[in-house]
Motif scaffolding. Sequence first.
Motif, short mmCIF file in Angstrom:
data_model
loop_
_atom_site.label_atom_id
_atom_site.label_comp_id
_atom_site.label_asym_id
_atom_site.label_seq_id
_atom_site.Cartn_x
_atom_site.Cartn_y
_atom_site.Cartn_z
N THR A 163 0.82 -1.21 0.00
CA THR A 163 0.00 0.00 0.00
C THR A 163 0.85 1.26 0.00
OG1 THR A 163 -1.80 1.16 1.13
CG2 THR A 163 -0.17 0.09 2.52
N PHE A 173 -6.02 2.57 8.78
CA PHE A 173 -5.03 1.90 9.62
C PHE A 173 -5.66 1.34 10.89
CE2 PHE A 173 -2.59 4.75 6.91
CZ PHE A 173 -1.67 3.85 6.39
N LEU A 189 2.99 -6.78 5.42
CA LEU A 189 2.57 -5.47 4.91
C LEU A 189 3.78 -4.67 4.46
CD1 LEU A 189 0.43 -3.21 4.51
CD2 LEU A 189 0.83 -2.57 6.89
N GLU A 190 3.79 -4.30 3.18
CA GLU A 190 4.77 -3.35 2.66
C GLU A 190 4.07 -2.01 2.48
OE1 GLU A 190 6.92 -4.47 -0.78
OE2 GLU A 190 7.83 -6.24 0.13
N HIS A 191 4.64 -0.99 3.07
CA HIS A 191 3.98 0.32 3.09
C HIS A 191 4.95 1.38 2.57
CE1 HIS A 191 1.85 3.63 5.67
NE2 HIS A 191 1.50 3.68 4.39
N TYR A 192 4.51 2.14 1.58
CA TYR A 192 5.34 3.19 0.99
C TYR A 192 4.69 4.54 1.27
CZ TYR A 192 7.02 -0.92 -1.46
OH TYR A 192 7.50 -2.17 -1.75
N PHE A 193 5.46 5.46 1.79
CA PHE A 193 4.90 6.78 2.08
C PHE A 193 6.00 7.83 1.95
CE2 PHE A 193 6.03 4.52 5.97
CZ PHE A 193 6.93 5.39 6.58
N TYR A 224 5.65 -5.82 9.41
CA TYR A 224 5.52 -4.49 8.81
C TYR A 224 6.86 -4.00 8.27
CZ TYR A 224 4.24 0.51 8.57
OH TYR A 224 4.00 1.80 8.16
N PRO A 226 7.96 -0.56 6.63
CA PRO A 226 7.62 0.80 6.21
C PRO A 226 8.77 1.47 5.44
CG PRO A 226 8.25 0.80 8.53
CD PRO A 226 8.43 -0.61 8.02
N TYR A 245 -3.18 7.27 -4.40
CA TYR A 245 -2.89 6.24 -3.39
C TYR A 245 -3.44 4.89 -3.85
CZ TYR A 245 -2.49 10.62 -0.83
OH TYR A 245 -2.16 11.90 -0.44
N MET A 247 -3.76 0.38 -2.85
CA MET A 247 -3.56 -0.79 -2.02
C MET A 247 -3.68 -2.02 -2.92
SD MET A 247 -5.74 -2.35 1.19
CE MET A 247 -6.76 -3.44 0.19
N SER A 279 5.24 -0.21 -7.48
CA SER A 279 5.65 -0.18 -6.07
C SER A 279 7.12 -0.58 -5.93
CB SER A 279 4.77 -1.13 -5.25
OG SER A 279 5.00 -2.48 -5.58
#
Length: 505
Positions: A163, A173, A189-193, A224, A226, A245, A247, A279
Amino acid sequence: MAGKRISGKTTKQIAAQGDTFAEDLTRYIEKSGMTIQKLSAVTGLGRTAIQHTIAGKLVPAKNFIDRLCAALPMTPEQRDELTERYAREKAGEAAYYNRSRIKHIIETLPQYRISDSITGISVDVDSLKDCTIKSVSGLVNVNNLMRTALLKESSLPSPKLITAIPFEYTVFFEMLLQIFSASRAGLRLEHYFRMYTCARGEKNVNMDTLQGALKIAICAAIDYSPYYHYVDREAGECLLTAYPYFMISSDFSILVSSDFSSALLIGDKELRAELIRHSERIKSRSSLMITRVGQAEMFGVFANCSPYFCSSIEYQPCLTAYVSEDILQRRLGDVPHREDILRTVKEKFFEAPKQDTSRYKNYFTKEGLISFAKTGKMTNMPGSLLTPMSCEERIYFLESMKADSGSYIMLSEDFAVPSFMQVICLTNRTIIISCLTEEIKFCCLLTEPGLCGAFEDLIDSLGDSGLTENVGIFSAVIDSCIEMIKRSDVENCAEGSALETELDA
């Protein structure tokens, strides 16, 4: 001069000048009707120091302000507001903001540990069966769509999500934490921000991101990862696209609008594959913000990081500098990998060159110190698995600590450090954050430079922030703890002798 009032200006004129700490303090003194001479007599503070404080020429210590406030007719709310303005002006706006945000994270982080009891979410997962495309608008509908997709993913044997949804979308979240904390399969969970570039000494606008990432990282059910990348704040706010954005679940791709008011759910496999490639490109330009450490690795991490130790904030004092090999041998109970732990610690602590401990700063609470003196246990270290220290060992540690100039006691009413929370700053720009109890076993490494710098600034400023006790009180607490241990030891010996006599009889 001493018998005159502090100023010829009226309260209304003073208020019109602006809301500085000195002006607010002047207003309260004027309202009290006291002269400087009278105020000095009541508080025991010097008249010159009071005059300089009112004139804005002196920013005194916090206990000076507390004594002034105690002598003036103020409500608790007024006193808190004035004290906060004092702290803000003393530290500077940016430093005060950063310190307050990190202080809030330390105080509140452990409460986010999610349990199975808060998962009352019921949504019709079958509504996505054979779905190829679905468009919704309105925040409630977007939330329902996301919740349904998350629940469907949680039913799979090996759920995985990728996401790029930002932490501003807090509902997402919260759903993520609640759903997967009850999932036996767990979640990868791979999270890109994005994070904003922030110069040292400025307000760090990434504190919300840090708090959001730690809340997810502390959940044992979520593996997780991040990843962050930097953007310039002005440029970042201009990056407005229709659906920025996304997911990616095992079956669907969800695109979310910039204001979270609309979303597209697509079952097309080619689009999903393209988003995964997208991603990966983001990942190649990003850095891992938090590295979570498993329970079996915790001892090794603490030992390997010991040469870089600089300072810590914790419920109980860091006793690492005083541990001897024989004490460790006796304390280390029946824990996994006992011999490996002993070998690692021996290499890092007892055979390595001695570190310069004069630069260490350890901040802890009076309650934690008393608890250690009573029980001999450390609640905020993996030592919760270790045997308690003897009375002689406790006294040895306390006397060593008293001679150490780098130990400080925090005012617990102003800085509520949870009993299982520990923050350690390392000289290699890494922060160790851990929560260690029987229910909570969480340890991670934070490596983002800006946030590490904010933690370092917080610790550097604690001694002069009014959040710590003075040296005299610290020594008195240590002496009281030693006396308590000696008294307890004598009583235990007396009870043991009486029991032996009774058994003999």
